[in-house]
Enzyme design. Sequence first.
Site, short mmCIF file in Angstrom:
data_model
loop_
_atom_site.label_atom_id
_atom_site.label_comp_id
_atom_site.label_asym_id
_atom_site.label_seq_id
_atom_site.Cartn_x
_atom_site.Cartn_y
_atom_site.Cartn_z
N ASP A 38 0.84 -1.20 0.00
CA ASP A 38 0.00 0.00 0.00
C ASP A 38 0.87 1.25 0.00
OD1 ASP A 38 -2.11 1.68 0.10
OD2 ASP A 38 -2.92 0.97 2.00
N ASP A 39 0.82 2.00 -1.08
CA ASP A 39 1.54 3.28 -1.20
C ASP A 39 3.06 3.11 -1.31
OD1 ASP A 39 -1.03 4.21 -0.81
OD2 ASP A 39 -0.56 5.50 0.90
N CYS A 78 -6.23 3.87 -3.27
CA CYS A 78 -6.41 2.49 -2.82
C CYS A 78 -7.64 1.76 -3.37
CB CYS A 78 -6.50 2.46 -1.29
SG CYS A 78 -5.06 3.17 -0.49
N ARG A 82 -7.54 -1.42 -6.12
CA ARG A 82 -7.79 -2.81 -5.71
C ARG A 82 -8.91 -3.44 -6.54
NH1 ARG A 82 -4.97 -3.14 -0.69
NH2 ARG A 82 -3.76 -1.23 -0.87
N LYS A 135 -5.24 -5.91 3.75
CA LYS A 135 -6.18 -4.81 3.48
C LYS A 135 -7.16 -5.20 2.38
CE LYS A 135 -6.17 0.02 1.97
NZ LYS A 135 -5.36 1.25 1.89
N HIS A 137 -10.57 -3.08 1.54
CA HIS A 137 -10.92 -1.75 1.03
C HIS A 137 -11.82 -1.77 -0.21
CE1 HIS A 137 -9.40 2.66 1.42
NE2 HIS A 137 -10.64 2.47 1.82
N SER A 160 -8.14 1.24 5.10
CA SER A 160 -6.80 1.81 5.34
C SER A 160 -6.50 1.86 6.83
CB SER A 160 -6.72 3.22 4.75
OG SER A 160 -6.86 3.15 3.36
N HIS A 239 1.61 2.35 3.88
CA HIS A 239 0.65 3.46 4.06
C HIS A 239 0.83 3.97 5.49
CE1 HIS A 239 -3.31 5.34 4.54
NE2 HIS A 239 -3.60 5.13 3.27
N ASP A 291 -0.21 -0.68 -4.80
CA ASP A 291 -1.53 -0.24 -5.28
C ASP A 291 -1.52 1.15 -5.90
OD1 ASP A 291 -1.18 1.18 -2.86
OD2 ASP A 291 -3.33 1.19 -2.45
N ASN A 292 -0.52 1.95 -5.55
CA ASN A 292 -0.39 3.31 -6.12
C ASN A 292 0.94 3.89 -5.67
OD1 ASN A 292 -2.84 3.72 -3.74
ND2 ASN A 292 -0.95 4.85 -3.45
N LYS A 312 1.10 9.42 -5.18
CA LYS A 312 -0.26 8.93 -4.93
C LYS A 312 -1.31 9.98 -5.26
CE LYS A 312 -3.09 7.42 -0.99
NZ LYS A 312 -3.04 6.78 0.33
MG MG Z 1 -2.69 2.94 -1.46
#
Ligand code: MG
Length: 469
Positions: A38-39, A78, A82, A135, A137, A160, A239, A291-292, A312
């Site tokens: 994540d991130d 996010c 996903r 995660k 989400h 998150s 994240h 994811d980003n 992001k």
């Molecule tokens: Mg993310």
Amino acid sequence: MTRLLTCLAFGLMFCNLPGDGQAAEKSTPPNFVVIFCDDLGYGDLGCFGHPSISTPQLDEMADEGQRWTQFYVGASVCTPSRAALLTGRLPIRNGMMSARRRVLFPDSKGGLPAHELTIAELLKKNGYATAAIGKWHLGHRSEFLPTEHGFDSYWGIPYSNDMDREKGFPNYRQKAAEDPHYFSPIEQYQVPIIHNKEVVEKPANQHTITKRYTEKAVEFIKGNREQPFFLYLAHNLPHIPLYASDSFLETSPRGIYGDVVTEIDHGVGQILDTLKETGLAENTLVVFTSDNGPWLLFDTHGGSAGLLREGKGATFEGGMRVPTVMWWPGTIEPKVQTELGTTMDLLPTFCSLAGVGIPEDRVLDGHDLSSLLKGETTESPRQDVFYWRSEQLYAVRSGPWKAHFITEGCYGIGPKKKVHESPELYQVEQDPSEKYNVAARHPDIVKRLVDLAEKHKASIEPVENQLTK
Ligand code: MG
């Protein structure tokens, strides 16, 4: 017995029982493991050039497998990202993208619609064991949880890790700016851990969350060695808020962000070791990605997009091009892969490798990358990337050319939204940092990309928005 039943589920195509020898083992349907951070930014791994974050396991995985340098996500935040990975579709097609709320929040009522088909659903129908760890989400209400979307089991934080925030604690952003090693009390974020559909811990002890996700992943692999499986391991970190377990805290010169990435890296090593020890490595495709792009708002607590612009939330490369490593010893040739790919391509690729048909009653935005992975071709079937932000198409890439119709800075900071009457044009292989607008020199290419964008937009049908419910 389990293997026999699986073989029956797959028909004769893959049917080889233990004892048939090495060649037979190779013809059983492959396992798939997706490790989704994540991130995590494009520049945050040793094998992607970071000078002070140590990622020996991922570096080795990249040496043994493929490092994808032009791999993208379906959205720069996010929830929609996903949705894109799991359905093989742009989130604009399934209502998982909005201008007003860019992701789902604890008070959201929507989620991934039941009629969407996920990788897990498609593989499960064909005899795969499936697990989601980490995660989610994509909707935390009962009807949207992973067990309603093709996963046999779920264990993790459903959104998150900075949500369910309590008042009365120090401001994280301010603390992060002051101290590269800062971590907040876990009580500040009252996020739950859900097992299938039950809350089993609240607030989640985030200090040990990466470690526990890895342990659950290893347990799942060991428990399913006799049948094909799909494991979706979606780490909540890096994240913010950042946490690492005691044995990783203050080990990285990069500060707590480096501690977190190093702990994730260690977990990747444990997963690959488990696959080797169980004899499954040569029948398992592992994909590691993010994811980003990095959340640049948080000083040293946010990651790095390396040489890419913004992070992001943005449709510049730093928001949507992610560090990606694929590993399948004996099947994919070790190399640096510079062809195009996206997370949406995983669904058709996995289906193809598993001998499972893809849904034909809907538009899929993914391409089957299996021939490219196996070295049967050198050109990706993907030649385009569409960069949506909220409910607008901001940019399009075709080959090395990228046109921006709208530009806007990354999440929380950066330049304000600007609609360009004449699109900006970048040649992102010669200019990966998107510094030099060459639109004036290439009106023919701009026109081609404008036409491509219009044709693409015409394929989008209006659907109910899930993020604004
Ligand atoms: Mg993310």
